[in-house]
Write an enzyme that holds these catalytic residues in place. Structure first.
Site, PDB file in Angstrom:
ATOM      1  N   LYS A  53      -6.392  -8.033   8.155  1.00 56.59           N
ATOM      2  CA  LYS A  53      -7.310  -8.944   8.822  1.00 56.59           C
ATOM      3  C   LYS A  53      -6.607  -9.811   9.866  1.00 56.59           C
ATOM      4  O   LYS A  53      -7.074  -9.918  11.008  1.00 56.59           O
ATOM      5  CB  LYS A  53      -7.951  -9.834   7.746  1.00 56.59           C
ATOM      6  CG  LYS A  53      -9.020 -10.713   8.251  1.00 56.59           C
ATOM      7  CD  LYS A  53      -9.495 -11.603   7.120  1.00 56.59           C
ATOM      8  CE  LYS A  53      -8.375 -12.529   6.696  1.00 56.59           C
ATOM      9  NZ  LYS A  53      -8.840 -13.544   5.731  1.00 56.59           N
ATOM     10  N   THR A  54      -5.488 -10.399   9.477  1.00 55.67           N
ATOM     11  CA  THR A  54      -4.751 -11.254  10.413  1.00 55.67           C
ATOM     12  C   THR A  54      -4.327 -10.462  11.635  1.00 55.67           C
ATOM     13  O   THR A  54      -4.393 -10.930  12.768  1.00 55.67           O
ATOM     14  CB  THR A  54      -3.511 -11.848   9.721  1.00 55.67           C
ATOM     15  OG1 THR A  54      -3.925 -12.454   8.504  1.00 55.67           O
ATOM     16  CG2 THR A  54      -2.861 -12.897  10.593  1.00 55.67           C
ATOM     17  N   ASP A 240     -12.643 -17.115  10.958  1.00 59.10           N
ATOM     18  CA  ASP A 240     -12.021 -16.411   9.841  1.00 59.10           C
ATOM     19  C   ASP A 240     -12.534 -17.001   8.529  1.00 59.10           C
ATOM     20  O   ASP A 240     -13.015 -18.122   8.494  1.00 59.10           O
ATOM     21  CB  ASP A 240     -10.492 -16.571   9.944  1.00 59.10           C
ATOM     22  CG  ASP A 240      -9.771 -15.668   8.964  1.00 59.10           C
ATOM     23  OD1 ASP A 240     -10.417 -14.746   8.420  1.00 59.10           O
ATOM     24  OD2 ASP A 240      -8.563 -15.870   8.751  1.00 59.10           O
ATOM     25  N   GLU A 241     -12.411 -16.262   7.455  1.00 63.85           N
ATOM     26  CA  GLU A 241     -12.855 -16.716   6.122  1.00 63.85           C
ATOM     27  C   GLU A 241     -14.290 -17.238   6.182  1.00 63.85           C
ATOM     28  O   GLU A 241     -14.605 -18.296   5.644  1.00 63.85           O
ATOM     29  CB  GLU A 241     -11.923 -17.818   5.579  1.00 63.85           C
ATOM     30  CG  GLU A 241     -10.444 -17.466   5.553  1.00 63.85           C
ATOM     31  CD  GLU A 241     -10.067 -16.531   4.415  1.00 63.85           C
ATOM     32  OE1 GLU A 241     -10.961 -16.046   3.696  1.00 63.85           O
ATOM     33  OE2 GLU A 241      -8.854 -16.275   4.272  1.00 63.85           O
ATOM     34  N   GLN A 271     -14.181 -12.728  -1.843  1.00 60.97           N
ATOM     35  CA  GLN A 271     -13.150 -13.772  -1.830  1.00 60.97           C
ATOM     36  C   GLN A 271     -13.719 -15.153  -1.539  1.00 60.97           C
ATOM     37  O   GLN A 271     -13.011 -16.048  -1.074  1.00 60.97           O
ATOM     38  CB  GLN A 271     -12.065 -13.425  -0.807  1.00 60.97           C
ATOM     39  CG  GLN A 271     -11.307 -12.157  -1.159  1.00 60.97           C
ATOM     40  CD  GLN A 271     -10.090 -11.944  -0.284  1.00 60.97           C
ATOM     41  OE1 GLN A 271      -9.178 -12.756  -0.275  1.00 60.97           O
ATOM     42  NE2 GLN A 271     -10.080 -10.853   0.451  1.00 60.97           N
ATOM     43  N   ARG A 623      -3.384 -10.465  -4.237  1.00 65.25           N
ATOM     44  CA  ARG A 623      -2.244 -11.004  -3.485  1.00 65.25           C
ATOM     45  C   ARG A 623      -1.003 -10.157  -3.718  1.00 65.25           C
ATOM     46  O   ARG A 623      -0.006 -10.277  -3.013  1.00 65.25           O
ATOM     47  CB  ARG A 623      -1.893 -12.448  -3.921  1.00 65.25           C
ATOM     48  CG  ARG A 623      -2.942 -13.532  -3.724  1.00 65.25           C
ATOM     49  CD  ARG A 623      -3.491 -13.574  -2.369  1.00 65.25           C
ATOM     50  NE  ARG A 623      -4.709 -12.782  -2.281  1.00 65.25           N
ATOM     51  CZ  ARG A 623      -5.201 -12.304  -1.152  1.00 65.25           C
ATOM     52  NH1 ARG A 623      -4.600 -12.513  -0.024  1.00 65.25           N
ATOM     53  NH2 ARG A 623      -6.305 -11.580  -1.155  1.00 65.25           N
TER      54      ARG A 623
END
Length: 752
Positions: A53-54, A240-241, A271, A623
């Site tokens: 994503k980043t 984002d998020e 998430q 993670r």
DNA sequence: CGTTAGCTTCTTTTT
DNA sequence: GAAGCTAACG
């Protein structure tokens, strides 16, 4: 693909330039590439954990600038933390050549709004020097309001009031609209408090976190000229998020996007972990209803975790109903199964986890910084810290008490705030008599009564009271001396940088000297903190040479726990599951997998819903690149009492074939712990009466006992923790230092 | 005016 | 078991 809505849109991304930087997208998979190059119109990217994503976001920004000739200043990108923003900027600068210091509006909602508000302050009746109140300041202010309304703690709970006010602001509700929010019987009272609180904030020339966004949204929604200015400035929006945005944030984005509709949101419904802070998963789920022409792109290839980890996570999250549903896949191998560690007590749990960490480090050469311990609540960190310290394993704890929340630091920041803006009564009150300068409670009370009666800020009231000689001559003299100092610092801050101002304040007030010159641990820590503040400030100024005092204070107010995390530093990372969002480690330990803790009983009571807790677990597991360890304890100290906990329901929601209990063959050290559990009477997970003798230290070591340590020297036992092999004693050494010692390893002698 | 002893509450997560 | 607050003391 490049639908052109007006000539300022990125219509030229079709052109020949495209090949020039084709390397920019060549390393991306087809979905990622589509997500990067679909630049115009609404776009929804569902990005699963570890799906790059980043990478997509940074490439998208780079693509806009280089390929589509979009000025860097036209991009407005929202990240969840300042740390994420910094990292993205860094990566973008690494991707494309930009003049260093190109202004890129990549930051959190709060930072971006603070910047907007700074330049539009006059339109919302603030000065451009306004200060930002943190949660502690909010509480102080609310308590003050309670006092003014003659309310006692029996009438209202200040923390609850704060919660109601914050929630109301997120829903954009004013004091008169609290129906259904505040307790019905007290809704008038809450309304009154809300109103008074807001007035006090204004008197302080301050805003709280929610106000930062709320004021901007209100401004945008009421002043179309201002809105148009910002719509024209920010032609490309990226959030984002997005699954963790709240109503306020949605309204902000909606307003900005209304004209050009170049809005790209990135999120993952699995998430979403901030509903308690007002986040609305529906923002993400309903994006296509609000923007019916929105493109949807799914990123489902996971580049992070092993097959087993993904399979376990997928199996778990299937239990949730609120989902789009997705299938993450990876090219990686199965890898290890998930490992379950069970301790008899929370100390055993910590010991086993730490031992596993030690083995992974020594036997599999996994560096400590590639391992992390996640827990549901900060209070669980302690045991792990103790054991890591005892074993000399480097670690860093993220969270708990923020650096800027420590008393000494808050004092000094309060000084800086008063210099920046003397109307900051809250801060002024804090420092007025610190260090002691004889301006006591009585005097302060008189002046603040006067301030309240005449609608003055504390600062002006101090001046007035001195001028009118309303106070004893001695008090006036002291106040005047302080006010003179303040003027001196204000002068100084105009010519010097914030660091020099801080030094002047330290020197003029004798703040450090006021700690006393005894060499106790406490004093040393305080001095150390002051030093650390000086260093941190120095570093900030090096990175931001043009930063004003106001900039610095804003950064401090908006700094978060995770911003303190240093990935370069060698050490195991300890943090809450919430903090872990967006990070990755080779090995992840999720500890405290027991029922009242995780899933958290109170969270379920509040929301009536276990799904968010499950997502939290999902976030934690995903993670991990290589290995996941889960741990729990049969019994655990809470509120100073031993509690017998039930294994987390989530453990049962994992596929049994992918979870393995740590056993003796693979890890021989587990054997001792097994026996300990058996002796403890809980190896089957059933609850038997606790034998109290098992929780007390052997009689030979008692508090206050004088002991001799072979290398550390003589001292007094000040704490005893653990039992048997894990018995740890804290020794207050005669040299002044305090040390924790694992008695198993050290030959401790009694002395008299 | 300032310190301290004992009482209460607190633990969910944080921009 | 800690931190923060009140009440009583020096």
């Amino acid at each position: 693909m490049c639908r052109s809505e007006d000539q300022r849109d990125a219509s030229d991304c079709k052109g020949p330039l495209r090949q020039v930087t084709s390397t920019l997208v060549s390393s991306l998979n087809p979905q990622q590439r589509e997500a990067v190059t679909t630049v115009n119109g609404p776009l929804l990217i569902i990005a699963g954990a570890g799906s790059g994503k980043t990478r997509v976001i940074t490439h998208r920004v780079a693509y806009l600038i280089v390929e589509c000739n979009v000025p860097a200043s036209s991009i407005f990108a929202v990240t969840f933390t300042n740390k994420a923003a910094e990292e993205m900027k860094h990566r973008i600068f690494a991707l494309i050549k930009l003049p260093s210091r190109t202004p890129l509006a990549i930051a959190t909602f709060h930072s971006l709004c603070a910047t907007i508000l700074r330049s539009e302050a006059h339109k919302v009746d603030l000065s451009n020097r306004f200060l930002i109140c943190d949660e502690a300041d909010q509480l102080t202010l609310i308590k003050e309001c309670c006092k003014l309304l003659k309310l006692t703690p029996d009438d209202v709970n200040p923390r609850h009031i704060r919660w109601i006010i914050n929630q109301a602001k997120i829903q954009m509700l004013g004091p008169s609209e609290l129906d259904g929010f505040a307790p019905a019987r007290q809704s008038d009272l809450y309304a009154q408090l809300y109103e008074l609180y807001q007035r006090k904030l204004r008197e302080n020339d301050a805003v709280d976190f929610e106000d930062l966004i709320l004021y901007v949204v209100r401004l945008f929604e009421s002043d179309s000229a201002t809105l148009t200015t910002y719509q024209n400035r920010y032609r490309y929006l990226l959030v984002d998020e997005y699954q963790d945005t709240n109503l306020l944030q949605y309204r902000l984005v909606k307003a900005l996007a209304a004209s050009h509709r170049n809005i790209c949101v990135v999120g993952d419904e699995d998430q979403s972990i901030y509903s308690w802070r007002g986040a609305k998963l529906s923002n993400l789920m309903d994006f296509q209803k609000i923007f019916p022409d929105a493109r949807l792109i799914r990123l489902e290839q996971n580049y992070r975790s092993t097959q087993n980890i993904l399979a376990a996570a997928a199996h778990l999250i299937k239990n949730n109903m609120q989902r789009f549903g997705k299938r993450l896949w990876t090219e990686r191998q199965n890898g290890h199964p998930l490992m379950l560690i069970i301790g008899a007590t929370e100390r055993d749990e910590a010991m086993l986890v730490v031992e596993a960490i030690e083995r992974l480090h020594s036997q599999e050469q996994i560096s400590y910084s590639q391992m992390a311990i996640f827990y549901r609540q900060n209070s669980l960190s302690r045991n792990f810290e103790d054991h890591l310290r005892a074993r000399n394993i480097p670690y860093q704890v993220i969270g708990g008490i923020r650096f800027y929340d420590r008393a000494e630091i808050k004092d000094l920041i309060a000084y800086l705030k008063v210099v920046a803006n003397p109307n900051a009564s809250l801060s002024l009150q804090r420092v007025l008599n610190k260090p002691r300068r004889g301006i006591g409670e009585r005097t302060l009370q008189q002046v603040s009564d006067f301030a309240h009666a005449h609608n003055l800020t504390l600062y002006h009231a101090l001046h007035q009271c001195c001028q009118d000689a309303r106070l004893p001559a001695a008090a006036i003299k002291k106040i005047n001396a302080f006010l003179d100092q303040l003027v001196h610092w204000q002068e100084r801050s105009k010519q010097r940088n914030p660091r020099q101002l801080l030094d002047a304040i330290l020197e003029d007030t004798g703040y450090i000297e006021s700690f006393g010159n005894e060499n106790s641990l406490e004093v040393l820590i305080k001095k150390d903190n002051v030093q650390e503040l000086q260093n941190a400030m120095q570093q900030y100024l090096q990175e931001h040479p043009l930063a004003s005092l106001e900039h610095y204070l804003e950064m401090v107010s908006l700094a978060t726990h995770i911003d303190e995390f240093d990935e370069q530093e060698e050490g195991v990372a300890l943090m809450t599951l919430h903090c872990a969002k967006g990070l990755e480690f080779r090995v992840v330990f999720i500890v405290g997998m027991e029922e009242p803790i995780f899933p958290n009983r109170r969270a379920i009571e509040d929301t009536g819903d276990i799904e968010e807790e499950r997502r939290l677990f999902y976030v934690g597991m995903t993670r991990a690149k290589d290995r996941v360890f889960l741990s729990r304890a049969d019994s655990r100290m809470a509120f100073g009492r031993v509690q017998w906990n039930v294994p987390s329901i989530f453990l049962r929601e994992l596929p049994t074939e992918l979870v393995k209990e740590l056993d003796d063959e693979e890890f021989t050290w587990v054997k001792n712990a097994r026996e300990a559990r058996r002796a403890h009477g809980t190896s089957g997970g059933c609850t038997k009466a606790l034998d109290p003798s098992r929780h007390t230290a052997p009689l030979s070591i008692t508090l206050g006992q004088r002991v001799r340590h072979p290398s550390l020297g003589d001292g007094t036992v000040v704490a005893v923790r653990g039992e048997g092999d894990a018995l740890i004693i804290s020794i207050q050494l005669d040299s002044g230092q305090q040390h924790d010692v694992l008695t198993k390893h050290a030959q401790i002698e009694h002395i008299t």
